[in-house]
Design a protein around this motif. Structure first.
Motif, PDB file in Angstrom:
ATOM      1  N   SER A 291       0.820  -1.208   0.000  1.00 45.17           N
ATOM      2  CA  SER A 291       0.000   0.000   0.000  1.00 45.17           C
ATOM      3  C   SER A 291       0.862   1.269   0.000  1.00 45.17           C
ATOM      4  N   SER A 292       2.031   1.213   0.624  1.00 42.51           N
ATOM      5  CA  SER A 292       2.986   2.332   0.621  1.00 42.51           C
ATOM      6  C   SER A 292       4.394   1.752   0.662  1.00 42.51           C
ATOM      7  N   PRO A 293       4.868   1.242  -0.472  1.00 45.67           N
ATOM      8  CA  PRO A 293       6.128   0.484  -0.497  1.00 45.67           C
ATOM      9  C   PRO A 293       7.357   1.285  -0.085  1.00 45.67           C
ATOM     10  N   ILE A 294       7.423   2.578  -0.459  1.00 51.60           N
ATOM     11  CA  ILE A 294       8.576   3.380  -0.076  1.00 51.60           C
ATOM     12  C   ILE A 294       8.646   3.520   1.452  1.00 51.60           C
ATOM     13  N   ALA A 295       7.506   3.777   2.061  1.00 53.34           N
ATOM     14  CA  ALA A 295       7.458   3.864   3.517  1.00 53.34           C
ATOM     15  C   ALA A 295       7.842   2.529   4.146  1.00 53.34           C
ATOM     16  N   GLY A 296       7.368   1.443   3.556  1.00 55.47           N
ATOM     17  CA  GLY A 296       7.717   0.126   4.074  1.00 55.47           C
ATOM     18  C   GLY A 296       9.211  -0.129   4.015  1.00 55.47           C
ATOM     19  N   ALA A 297       9.858   0.296   2.928  1.00 60.03           N
ATOM     20  CA  ALA A 297      11.305   0.109   2.783  1.00 60.03           C
ATOM     21  C   ALA A 297      12.067   0.885   3.849  1.00 60.03           C
ATOM     22  N   LEU A 298      11.658   2.134   4.086  1.00 56.97           N
ATOM     23  CA  LEU A 298      12.352   2.964   5.076  1.00 56.97           C
ATOM     24  C   LEU A 298      12.112   2.469   6.497  1.00 56.97           C
ATOM     25  N   ILE A 299      10.874   2.058   6.790  1.00 55.59           N
ATOM     26  CA  ILE A 299      10.559   1.548   8.133  1.00 55.59           C
ATOM     27  C   ILE A 299      11.375   0.303   8.438  1.00 55.59           C
ATOM     28  N   ALA A 300      11.421  -0.620   7.482  1.00 56.60           N
ATOM     29  CA  ALA A 300      12.179  -1.858   7.684  1.00 56.60           C
ATOM     30  C   ALA A 300      13.666  -1.570   7.849  1.00 56.60           C
ATOM     31  N   THR A 301      14.183  -0.633   7.063  1.00 54.14           N
ATOM     32  CA  THR A 301      15.605  -0.294   7.142  1.00 54.14           C
ATOM     33  C   THR A 301      15.958   0.279   8.503  1.00 54.14           C
ATOM     34  N   LEU A 302      15.167   1.240   8.972  1.00 51.32           N
ATOM     35  CA  LEU A 302      15.425   1.818  10.290  1.00 51.32           C
ATOM     36  C   LEU A 302      15.273   0.774  11.388  1.00 51.32           C
ATOM     37  N   GLY A 303      14.274  -0.089  11.255  1.00 48.75           N
ATOM     38  CA  GLY A 303      14.029  -1.099  12.268  1.00 48.75           C
ATOM     39  C   GLY A 303      15.192  -2.046  12.452  1.00 48.75           C
ATOM     40  N   VAL A 304      15.838  -2.455  11.367  1.00 52.88           N
ATOM     41  CA  VAL A 304      16.915  -3.440  11.471  1.00 52.88           C
ATOM     42  C   VAL A 304      18.239  -2.810  11.913  1.00 52.88           C
ATOM     43  N   PHE A 305      18.414  -1.503  11.686  1.00 58.64           N
ATOM     44  CA  PHE A 305      19.672  -0.842  12.057  1.00 58.64           C
ATOM     45  C   PHE A 305      19.663  -0.275  13.474  1.00 58.64           C
ATOM     46  N   ILE A 306      18.541   0.251  13.927  1.00 58.52           N
ATOM     47  CA  ILE A 306      18.497   1.019  15.171  1.00 58.52           C
ATOM     48  C   ILE A 306      18.983   0.247  16.400  1.00 58.52           C
ATOM     49  N   PRO A 307      18.572  -1.023  16.604  1.00 58.52           N
ATOM     50  CA  PRO A 307      19.013  -1.682  17.844  1.00 58.52           C
ATOM     51  C   PRO A 307      20.532  -1.771  18.000  1.00 58.52           C
ATOM     52  N   GLY A 308      21.242  -2.072  16.935  1.00 56.59           N
ATOM     53  CA  GLY A 308      22.699  -2.147  17.018  1.00 56.59           C
ATOM     54  C   GLY A 308      23.328  -0.816  17.382  1.00 56.59           C
ATOM     55  N   PHE A 309      22.753   0.296  16.877  1.00 63.21           N
ATOM     56  CA  PHE A 309      23.293   1.615  17.184  1.00 63.21           C
ATOM     57  C   PHE A 309      22.998   2.020  18.629  1.00 63.21           C
ATOM     58  N   LEU A 310      21.801   1.675  19.122  1.00 60.92           N
ATOM     59  CA  LEU A 310      21.480   1.981  20.521  1.00 60.92           C
ATOM     60  C   LEU A 310      22.443   1.271  21.474  1.00 60.92           C
ATOM     61  N   LEU A 311      22.738   0.019  21.188  1.00 60.64           N
ATOM     62  CA  LEU A 311      23.667  -0.723  22.035  1.00 60.64           C
ATOM     63  C   LEU A 311      25.078  -0.152  21.946  1.00 60.64           C
TER      64      LEU A 311
END
Length: 400
Positions: A291-311
């Motif tokens: 339904s909103s593929p560009i948003a889906g791509a960005l959400i997934a990208t941020l989701g997979v990167f953020i935990p490693g950076f927080l740690l």
């Protein structure tokens, strides 16, 4: 002692950090091991932002934390030169080219990745990765393996990982190297800790990491976007051992929502484009939110990167302070030697084995090493030359 990074201790602007990492993001082919080589060339040899010891500590830390190892190293470099905004600039700059390319590939599907000329170019860039990783090994070996014990640790690590290339082996050899270093090398003068302008309490990013880890699954039903972010955040929190480990985790997330062919096409594309392999999530997110593929791509990208950076943020400040203690400094010296062994094993598998298939490939690598080490040819020119070498390989192979 006075480190090179202390001599050049001035803060660097967000835009300057972004520009440097954005340039690297377009040419950093070859996976995490090659990225470590690119970063070392750019920030130790060329700009002297860090010493080899400080860089080795950062690489070692990234091996202990879940998440994208090379991206964590880049984030840490940006963090030290520009605080939190510098880390964000490094992440955005290094990741954006790969995200753009993965979005394009998601849109055009497999049409480009199946083209023979594209495969030849990628093959040439894999050959460049051999040169870059070998150069990184040589430089780090000269810095970290100056005693019989550290040389032995590096070789033992390489042998262990070549014979038993598993995540358990990697963690085990790092722990053993730390114990050996702490016991036998603690009389060395420690690295002076860095001073950061960002006065964040380490507990804050750690608490945020845990809150998102356990809280997101409880609110995932609120919307498909929140659920998508939650799924990829969980994957990013569990990935130890590099980008390839993310494959089975994301496969479990996708399930039957994506065809096997489409999933593997995205995985192949992630290995072909420059930058972090975790942008595989960009491709998957695009497919999972039609339904909103560009948003889906960005959400997934941020989701997979953020935990490693927080740690990384949670540990990095204390990590630098702990590095001034003799026992910890000795342990780090042992781990730095083990990191050399890690790179040696990575040079063979997957870098060498996926790139060198015929004698001509090795000939291109030797020429590239000469151009890099003796003629100091910039990386961007080497990328162009090796892309042409990849295209020329089948032609030359037919003539000899």
């Amino acid at each position: 002692m006075t480190s090179l990074s202390q001599q050049a201790n001035h803060k660097v602007s967000f835009f300057s950090i972004f520009k440097i990492f954005f340039s690297l993001g377009w040419v950093s082919f070859g996976g995490p091991a090659a990225h470590i080589g690119y970063f070392r060339h750019a920030f130790i040899e060329k700009r002297q932002w860090l010493t080899d010891e400080e860089y080795g500590q950062l690489v070692a830390l990234s091996q202990f934390l879940p998440g994208p190892g090379s991206s964590q190293v880049g984030f840490g470099i940006g963090y030290q030169k520009g605080g939190l905004t510098g880390g964000i600039a490094a992440f955005l700059g290094f990741t954006l080219p790969s995200v753009i390319l993965m979005l394009v590939l998601a849109i055009v599907s497999s049409q480009l990745t199946d083209a023979s000329y594209f495969q030849h170019v990628i093959h040439g860039l894999k050959l460049l990765a051999v040169v870059v990783v070998a150069d990184a090994i040589l430089g780090m070996y000269n810095s970290f393996c100056q005693q019989k014990l550290t040389i032995s640790v590096a070789i033992a690590t390489a042998v262990a990982l070549l014979l038993l290339p598993t995540l358990a082996t990697q963690v085990s050899v790092l722990v053993i190297a730390a114990l050996i270093g702490g016991y036998c090398l603690s009389n060395t003068k420690p690295v002076e800790p860095q001073n950061f302008s960002i006065k964040q309490v380490s507990i804050t990013p750690l608490a945020l990491f845990l809150l998102l880890l356990f809280g997101l699954p409880l609110v995932g039903q609120w919307s498909s976007q929140v659920q998508l972010f939650s799924d990829f955040y969980q994957a990013g929190s569990l990935v130890f051992g590099g980008g390839h480990v993310v494959l089975p985790l994301l496969q479990n997330i996708v399930g039957d929502q994506l065809s096997q062919d489409s999933f593997l096409t995205g995985y192949a594309a992630a290995q072909a484009v420059p930058g972090p392999m975790f942008t595989f999530a960009t491709y998957i997110g695009y497919q999972l939110l039609p339904s909103s593929p560009i948003a889906g791509a960005l959400i997934a990208t941020l989701g997979v990167f953020i935990p490693g950076f927080l740690l990384l943020i949670a540990v990095l400040k204390n990590w630098q302070q702990l590095a001034s203690l003799p026992k910890i400094a000795g342990a780090l010296k042992g781990v730095n030697a083990a990191v050399v062994g890690l790179l040696i094993s990575a040079l063979y598998q997957p870098v060498f084995t996926s790139a060198i298939t015929v004698p001509l490939d090795l000939a291109w690598v030797l020429i590239g090493a000469l151009l890099l080490k003796q003629f100091k040819l910039p990386i961007v020119w080497l990328v162009a030359l090796f892309a042409l070498a990849g295209l020329a390989t089948p032609i030359v192979q037919n003539l000899i």
